[in-house]
Design a protein around this motif. Structure first.
Motif, PDB file in Angstrom:
ATOM      1  N   MET A 111      87.834 -22.505  41.741  1.00 23.79           N
ATOM      2  CA  MET A 111      87.377 -21.826  40.533  1.00 23.79           C
ATOM      3  C   MET A 111      86.024 -22.414  40.123  1.00 23.79           C
ATOM      4  N   ALA A 112      85.118 -21.562  39.791  1.00 23.14           N
ATOM      5  CA  ALA A 112      83.786 -21.994  39.371  1.00 23.14           C
ATOM      6  C   ALA A 112      83.853 -22.630  37.982  1.00 23.14           C
ATOM      7  N   THR A 113      83.054 -23.656  37.798  1.00 25.17           N
ATOM      8  CA  THR A 113      82.955 -24.297  36.490  1.00 25.17           C
ATOM      9  C   THR A 113      81.489 -24.446  36.118  1.00 25.17           C
ATOM     10  N   ARG A 148      85.525 -23.564  32.332  1.00 28.51           N
ATOM     11  CA  ARG A 148      85.960 -22.600  33.343  1.00 28.51           C
ATOM     12  C   ARG A 148      86.060 -21.221  32.698  1.00 28.51           C
ATOM     13  N   PRO A 149      86.094 -20.154  33.534  1.00 28.25           N
ATOM     14  CA  PRO A 149      86.285 -18.820  32.964  1.00 28.25           C
ATOM     15  C   PRO A 149      87.633 -18.727  32.249  1.00 28.25           C
ATOM     16  N   LEU A 150      87.717 -17.829  31.291  1.00 34.05           N
ATOM     17  CA  LEU A 150      88.962 -17.622  30.552  1.00 34.05           C
ATOM     18  C   LEU A 150      90.001 -16.920  31.415  1.00 34.05           C
ATOM     19  N   THR A 151      91.276 -17.218  31.159  1.00 36.32           N
ATOM     20  CA  THR A 151      92.371 -16.471  31.767  1.00 36.32           C
ATOM     21  C   THR A 151      92.522 -15.153  30.999  1.00 36.32           C
ATOM     22  N   ASP A 152      93.329 -14.243  31.518  1.00 30.98           N
ATOM     23  CA  ASP A 152      93.552 -12.981  30.819  1.00 30.98           C
ATOM     24  C   ASP A 152      94.197 -13.195  29.453  1.00 30.98           C
ATOM     25  N   TYR A 175      82.553 -15.665  27.964  1.00 32.30           N
ATOM     26  CA  TYR A 175      83.068 -16.859  27.287  1.00 32.30           C
ATOM     27  C   TYR A 175      83.748 -17.754  28.317  1.00 32.30           C
ATOM     28  N   TRP A 176      83.620 -19.046  28.129  1.00 30.56           N
ATOM     29  CA  TRP A 176      84.205 -20.039  29.018  1.00 30.56           C
ATOM     30  C   TRP A 176      85.033 -21.009  28.195  1.00 30.56           C
ATOM     31  N   ARG A 177      85.992 -21.671  28.837  1.00 29.61           N
ATOM     32  CA  ARG A 177      86.936 -22.586  28.181  1.00 29.61           C
ATOM     33  C   ARG A 177      86.697 -24.018  28.632  1.00 29.61           C
ATOM     34  N   VAL A 195      91.285 -32.344  28.584  1.00 26.36           N
ATOM     35  CA  VAL A 195      92.677 -32.385  28.148  1.00 26.36           C
ATOM     36  C   VAL A 195      92.734 -32.310  26.626  1.00 26.36           C
ATOM     37  N   GLY A 196      93.524 -31.379  26.123  1.00 27.76           N
ATOM     38  CA  GLY A 196      93.723 -31.237  24.686  1.00 27.76           C
ATOM     39  C   GLY A 196      92.689 -30.387  23.967  1.00 27.76           C
ATOM     40  N   CYS A 197      91.588 -30.026  24.620  1.00 27.17           N
ATOM     41  CA  CYS A 197      90.534 -29.261  23.951  1.00 27.17           C
ATOM     42  C   CYS A 197      90.862 -27.768  23.949  1.00 27.17           C
ATOM     43  N   LEU A 198      90.542 -27.103  22.857  1.00 31.15           N
ATOM     44  CA  LEU A 198      90.785 -25.674  22.697  1.00 31.15           C
ATOM     45  C   LEU A 198      89.491 -24.859  22.627  1.00 31.15           C
ATOM     46  N   ARG A 199      88.354 -25.489  22.855  1.00 28.26           N
ATOM     47  CA  ARG A 199      87.053 -24.847  22.673  1.00 28.26           C
ATOM     48  C   ARG A 199      86.785 -23.761  23.712  1.00 28.26           C
ATOM     49  N   PHE A 200      86.278 -22.628  23.224  1.00 26.70           N
ATOM     50  CA  PHE A 200      85.710 -21.602  24.094  1.00 26.70           C
ATOM     51  C   PHE A 200      84.345 -21.247  23.540  1.00 26.70           C
ATOM     52  N   GLN A 201      83.436 -20.898  24.410  1.00 29.55           N
ATOM     53  CA  GLN A 201      82.086 -20.529  23.983  1.00 29.55           C
ATOM     54  C   GLN A 201      81.405 -19.776  25.107  1.00 29.55           C
ATOM     55  N   ARG A 202      80.329 -19.107  24.747  1.00 33.69           N
ATOM     56  CA  ARG A 202      79.527 -18.465  25.786  1.00 33.69           C
ATOM     57  C   ARG A 202      78.793 -19.563  26.541  1.00 33.69           C
TER      58      ARG A 202
END
Length: 77
Positions: A1-3, A18-22, A40-42, A46-53
């Motif tokens: 998986m690309a990061t 990483r890319p978001l799951t469905d 958006y990427w995630r 460990v423990g982080c909930l951040r997503f952003q472009r």
């Protein structure tokens, strides 16, 4: 998986994203109220909930708590 190596506002430093799951995409759509969420990427910390472009760290938020990945058990315990 690309990061992508990005600055995470929640972690306070650079992290792999990483890319978001469905499932995550569905949650992000309700949080940011847009249909197109494929850029958006995630954060993978460990423990982080951040997503952003990937190109705009200020354009993001945190996923709901049920998406938190727990820390692995400590092998010393």
């Amino acid at each position: 998986m690309a990061t992508k190596y990005l600055d995470c506002r929640n972690c306070g430093d650079m992290q792999d994203f990483r890319p978001l799951t469905d499932e995550e995409k569905a949650a992000v759509r309700t949080i940011v109220e847009v249909r197109y969420v494929h850029d958006y990427w995630r954060c993978t910390a460990v423990g982080c909930l951040r997503f952003q472009r990937w190109y705009a760290k200020g354009d993001g938020a945190s996923l709901p708590e049920e998406f938190r990945v727990p820390a692995p058990p400590d092998p010393q315990e």
